[in-house]
Design a protein around this motif. Structure first.
Motif, PDB file in Angstrom:
ATOM      1  N   HIS A 264      -0.637   3.100   2.189  1.00  0.00           N
ATOM      2  CA  HIS A 264      -0.403   1.803   1.955  1.00  0.00           C
ATOM      3  C   HIS A 264      -0.906   1.049   3.075  1.00  0.00           C
ATOM      4  CE1 HIS A 264       3.197   3.936   0.686  1.00  0.00           C
ATOM      5  NE2 HIS A 264       3.553   2.940  -0.342  1.00  0.00           N
ATOM      6  N   SER A 354       2.232  -4.954   4.653  1.00  0.00           N
ATOM      7  CA  SER A 354       2.674  -3.946   3.473  1.00  0.00           C
ATOM      8  C   SER A 354       4.129  -3.999   3.209  1.00  0.00           C
ATOM      9  CB  SER A 354       2.399  -2.635   3.873  1.00  0.00           C
ATOM     10  OG  SER A 354       2.354  -1.806   2.692  1.00  0.00           O
ATOM     11  N   ASP A 358       4.796  -4.737  -0.680  1.00  0.00           N
ATOM     12  CA  ASP A 358       4.685  -3.630  -1.565  1.00  0.00           C
ATOM     13  C   ASP A 358       5.885  -2.980  -1.707  1.00  0.00           C
ATOM     14  OD1 ASP A 358       1.827  -3.847  -1.242  1.00  0.00           O
ATOM     15  OD2 ASP A 358       1.699  -2.529   0.306  1.00  0.00           O
ATOM     16  N   TYR A 370       1.171  -2.471  -6.494  1.00  0.00           N
ATOM     17  CA  TYR A 370       2.523  -2.932  -5.891  1.00  0.00           C
ATOM     18  C   TYR A 370       2.805  -4.473  -6.221  1.00  0.00           C
ATOM     19  CZ  TYR A 370       4.395   0.770  -3.269  1.00  0.00           C
ATOM     20  OH  TYR A 370       4.901   2.266  -2.816  1.00  0.00           O
TER      21      TYR A 370
END
Length: 385
Positions: A264, A354, A358, A370
């Motif tokens: 990620h 993130s 996400d 995402y």
């Protein structure tokens, strides 16, 4: 096939934020690569595949020596100036021990399954990880990396599943600092939408032929837990909390942070796959290398993760060389890690970014990216600056 185009912002070197679409016009990370995995394998020098048990054991002895030395220093100094230094240092060393046990699980420690099992059980049990239970689920992760339904590590939630979660579960998964304490709970209950425990030999994680291995690991884990309980009764719970408890949670923070950042937080959103679009190579190419500064050597270059994911049999002490050899083949599918200072604090902004972006992927489509929940984006603990 439905493809959701990634909508994201990208951090660049000077700290500015620019539209990632401009960068995606030149390269689509979800496009099938123009090379085969055999070409990457052929580019890696043959000696990088050689597993030397003496070198591997040397790293074990080095790390154990540091762990014991830190304990001795903590007992000797026993003051509140030294304890924070000890906790961070020892927690990092626990993480280093985990990585060596991780190599045992992959068989990259040595060619001897008996040696791998003995060392893996010793190292992982010492930090309360069920060796075989983890090894088997981690193998599933490597065999299905980048697959929405079948992956095992930090698997994305589908939109339908995400919306079915209660607010508390969403908060615990996506709001800092809760996600970096998730690993022990994952061992017991896995991730949302997945059933089973790493301690239960009858869990859906395992086949009937693997039950004896899981029982062995659970027994080893239980012996370590009982030993820690006994020492807490003899030496006192506060002493054991300072010597073992706090470093254990520092180790958990390292594990969750590093494993999350492997998959990620890259500046350009990376794809997840389903159905015919997924294959082993395309899934592995969604992995991200990271530079951890001084910690690279301490945690055995686990940040050099792309080649490790594609070829987990390569010993950790050959990963950097193997990666350099593979770069000409990988081309744009290899994302050069941002250089770190001595301490990898630069990664923290990408982690928070993130966490704010996400959250889930589409319920349909064989290539998905995402998407963000606007409500969580406004959460001050996950909002990136």
């Amino acid at each position: 096939m439905a493809v959701k185009e990634p909508q994201t912002l990208q951090h660049v070197g000077n700290g500015d934020v620019v539209d990632a679409k401009k960068h995606q016009q030149n390269f689509d990370p979800s496009a099938p690569p123009p090379f085969k995995i055999a070409e990457i394998r052929a580019a890696i020098p043959k000696h990088c595949w050689v597993k030397n048990p003496l070198i591997s054991l040397g790293y074990v002895l080095r790390d154990l020596f540091i762990v014991i030395a830190l304990i001795a220093a903590a007992i000797h100094f026993n003051n509140w100036i030294f304890w924070p230094i000890y906790w961070i240092s020892q927690g990092t060393m626990f993480w280093a021990l985990f990585v060596l046990g991780h190599d045992c699980g992959h068989g990259s420690f040595s060619n001897s399954s008996l040696l791998n099992s003995l060392v893996g059980h010793f190292l992982h049990s010492s930090i309360l990880v069920p060796y075989h239970g983890w090894r088997i689920s981690h193998r599933t992760h490597h065999q299905n990396h980048g697959h929405v339904e079948k992956d095992e590590s930090w698997v994305p939630l589908t939109e339908k599943m995400y919306k079915s979660l209660d607010n508390m579960t969403k908060t615990m998964r996506f709001t800092f600092p809760f996600p970096i304490f998730a690993y022990p709970f994952y061992l017991w209950n896995r991730s949302p939408g997945k059933e089973g425990s790493h301690f239960n030999p009858y869990s859906k994680l395992f086949t009937p032929s693997e039950r004896k291995d899981v029982i062995t690991s659970t027994v080893c884990w239980s012996i370590m837990f009982c030993l820690l309980t006994y020492l807490s009764l003899i030496k006192g719970p506060i002493v054991m909390l300072k010597l073992y408890g706090v470093p254990y949670w520092i180790f958990i923070m390292w594990l969750d942070f590093v494993t999350y950042m492997h998959h990620h937080g890259y500046s350009q959103k990376l794809p997840w796959y389903r159905g015919q679009e997924w294959d082993y190579l395309r899934g592995g190419l969604t992995t991200v290398d990271r530079d951890y500064g001084w910690v690279n050597n301490i945690h055995h270059d686990i940040g050099t993760h792309v080649i490790h994911h594609l070829f987990p049999q390569i010993p950790h002490y050959h990963l950097v060389e193997a990666t350099e050899a593979a770069k000409p083949v990988l081309g744009k599918y290899y994302r050069e890690p941002e250089k770190s200072g001595p301490v990898p604090h630069h990664l923290f902004k990408y982690f928070l970014h993130s966490m704010s972006q996400d959250h889930f992927v589409s319920d349909s489509g064989d290539i998905v990216f995402y998407q963000a929940d606007p409500k969580l984006q406004n959460n001050t603990w996950t909002k990136s600056e």
